[in-house]
Design a protein around this motif. Structure first.
Motif, PDB file in Angstrom:
ATOM      1  N   THR A 155      -2.416  29.056  20.944  1.00  0.00           N
ATOM      2  CA  THR A 155      -1.325  29.916  21.401  1.00  0.00           C
ATOM      3  C   THR A 155      -0.402  29.160  22.348  1.00  0.00           C
ATOM      4  OG1 THR A 155      -2.557  30.732  23.312  1.00  0.00           O
ATOM      5  CG2 THR A 155      -2.734  32.013  21.280  1.00  0.00           C
ATOM      6  N   THR A 156       0.777  29.689  22.478  1.00  0.00           N
ATOM      7  CA  THR A 156       1.706  29.202  23.482  1.00  0.00           C
ATOM      8  C   THR A 156       2.113  30.401  24.322  1.00  0.00           C
ATOM      9  OG1 THR A 156       3.692  27.895  23.878  1.00  0.00           O
ATOM     10  CG2 THR A 156       3.798  29.447  22.079  1.00  0.00           C
ATOM     11  N   LYS A 157       2.286  30.168  25.606  1.00  0.00           N
ATOM     12  CA  LYS A 157       2.653  31.249  26.513  1.00  0.00           C
ATOM     13  C   LYS A 157       3.666  30.713  27.514  1.00  0.00           C
ATOM     14  CE  LYS A 157       0.023  33.514  29.941  1.00  0.00           C
ATOM     15  NZ  LYS A 157      -1.222  34.176  30.293  1.00  0.00           N
ATOM     16  N   ILE A 158       4.695  31.497  27.759  1.00  0.00           N
ATOM     17  CA  ILE A 158       5.698  31.143  28.753  1.00  0.00           C
ATOM     18  C   ILE A 158       5.734  32.254  29.783  1.00  0.00           C
ATOM     19  CG2 ILE A 158       8.147  30.710  29.201  1.00  0.00           C
ATOM     20  CD1 ILE A 158       8.321  29.699  26.282  1.00  0.00           C
TER      21      ILE A 158
ATOM     22  N   GLY B 121       2.586  33.928  21.878  1.00  0.00           N
ATOM     23  CA  GLY B 121       2.491  33.965  20.428  1.00  0.00           C
ATOM     24  C   GLY B 121       1.691  32.775  19.932  1.00  0.00           C
ATOM     25  N   PRO B 122       1.456  32.708  18.622  1.00  0.00           N
ATOM     26  CA  PRO B 122       0.698  31.591  18.063  1.00  0.00           C
ATOM     27  C   PRO B 122       1.454  30.273  18.223  1.00  0.00           C
ATOM     28  CG  PRO B 122       1.544  33.001  16.325  1.00  0.00           C
ATOM     29  CD  PRO B 122       1.880  33.656  17.615  1.00  0.00           C
ATOM     30  N   LEU B 123       0.726  29.188  18.439  1.00  0.00           N
ATOM     31  CA  LEU B 123       1.315  27.882  18.705  1.00  0.00           C
ATOM     32  C   LEU B 123       2.316  27.473  17.625  1.00  0.00           C
ATOM     33  CD1 LEU B 123       1.307  25.532  20.688  1.00  0.00           C
ATOM     34  CD2 LEU B 123      -0.518  24.500  19.347  1.00  0.00           C
TER      35      LEU B 123
ATOM     36  N   PHE C 226       6.523  36.476  18.557  1.00  0.00           N
ATOM     37  CA  PHE C 226       6.116  36.462  19.955  1.00  0.00           C
ATOM     38  C   PHE C 226       6.281  37.848  20.555  1.00  0.00           C
ATOM     39  CE2 PHE C 226       7.397  32.233  18.844  1.00  0.00           C
ATOM     40  CZ  PHE C 226       6.448  31.426  19.439  1.00  0.00           C
ATOM     41  N   THR C 227       5.466  38.146  21.561  1.00  0.00           N
ATOM     42  CA  THR C 227       5.559  39.397  22.297  1.00  0.00           C
ATOM     43  C   THR C 227       5.852  39.064  23.750  1.00  0.00           C
ATOM     44  OG1 THR C 227       3.964  40.436  20.821  1.00  0.00           O
ATOM     45  CG2 THR C 227       4.333  41.515  22.929  1.00  0.00           C
TER      46      THR C 227
ATOM     47  N   ALA D 275      10.668  38.206  16.375  1.00  0.00           N
ATOM     48  CA  ALA D 275      10.084  38.099  15.039  1.00  0.00           C
ATOM     49  C   ALA D 275      10.867  37.096  14.213  1.00  0.00           C
ATOM     50  CB  ALA D 275      10.098  39.466  14.349  1.00  0.00           C
ATOM     51  N   GLY D 276      10.158  36.091  13.709  1.00  0.00           N
ATOM     52  CA  GLY D 276      10.784  35.122  12.814  1.00  0.00           C
ATOM     53  C   GLY D 276      10.987  35.739  11.447  1.00  0.00           C
ATOM     54  N   GLN D 277      12.119  35.459  10.824  1.00  0.00           N
ATOM     55  CA  GLN D 277      12.412  35.975   9.490  1.00  0.00           C
ATOM     56  C   GLN D 277      12.412  34.823   8.503  1.00  0.00           C
ATOM     57  OE1 GLN D 277      16.201  37.966   9.782  1.00  0.00           O
ATOM     58  NE2 GLN D 277      15.204  39.921  10.095  1.00  0.00           N
TER      59      GLN D 277
END
Length: 157
Positions: A89-92, A106-108, A113-114, A126-128
């Motif tokens: 995961t990655t977190k900011i 969200g996942p690395l 992402f939430t 949300a990636g499209q």
């Protein structure tokens, strides 16, 4: 309508060796703002994008410097970003000037992402998928959906 008055924005990114600029679109597809990378191509190659400017109608409204400090056009510090990369995961962490803390996670290698503020979901990214040719050309599209009840920044125009 100002960039900061909208609840849904679409980020249309073009990635290549010389840049990775992004156009921010309204829901209707009209341009609302742009994100311009300020780093040199060599710097982005070794360190990634660390300096960027968000402009609305040709005027800078936000800047991110050194990949972590967010300021408004006048140079007033609005937030500090801290990245935490885990195994999957990655977190900011976003610490606002008023002390509020947001977490973007969200996942690395993922595109979704939430963004939370405490237990509350403040936004979703949300990636499209646009298809193989779109991805092979280095393009990406993301939809940012903000909680309509989320407080908006004051003094940023």
């Amino acid at each position: 309508m100002s960039l900061f008055e909208q609840n849904v924005l679409v980020l249309d990114q073009v990635r290549n060796l010389t840049g990775g600029d992004c156009t921010i679109l309204n829901v209707d597809g009209s341009p609302a703002a742009t994100i311009r990378l300020e780093d040199s191509a060599v710097s982005r190659l070794f360190r990634g994008s660390r300096d960027m400017t968000i402009t609305e109608n040709g005027r800078p409204v936000l800047q991110i410097t050194d990949g972590r400090v967010v300021t408004d056009a006048a140079g007033t510090e609005l937030a500090v970003l801290t990245s935490h990369n885990g195994l999957f995961t990655t977190k900011i962490t976003v610490q606002m000037g008023d002390g509020a803390i947001f977490e973007c996670e969200g996942p690395l290698a993922g595109q979704d992402f939430t963004v939370t503020m405490g237990e509350r979901v403040a936004a979703r990214i949300a990636g499209q998928m646009q298809g193989v040719p779109y991805n092979l050309m280095g393009r990406g599209r993301y939809v940012l959906s903000l909680d309509p009840a989320l407080p908006r920044p004051t003094g940023v125009r």
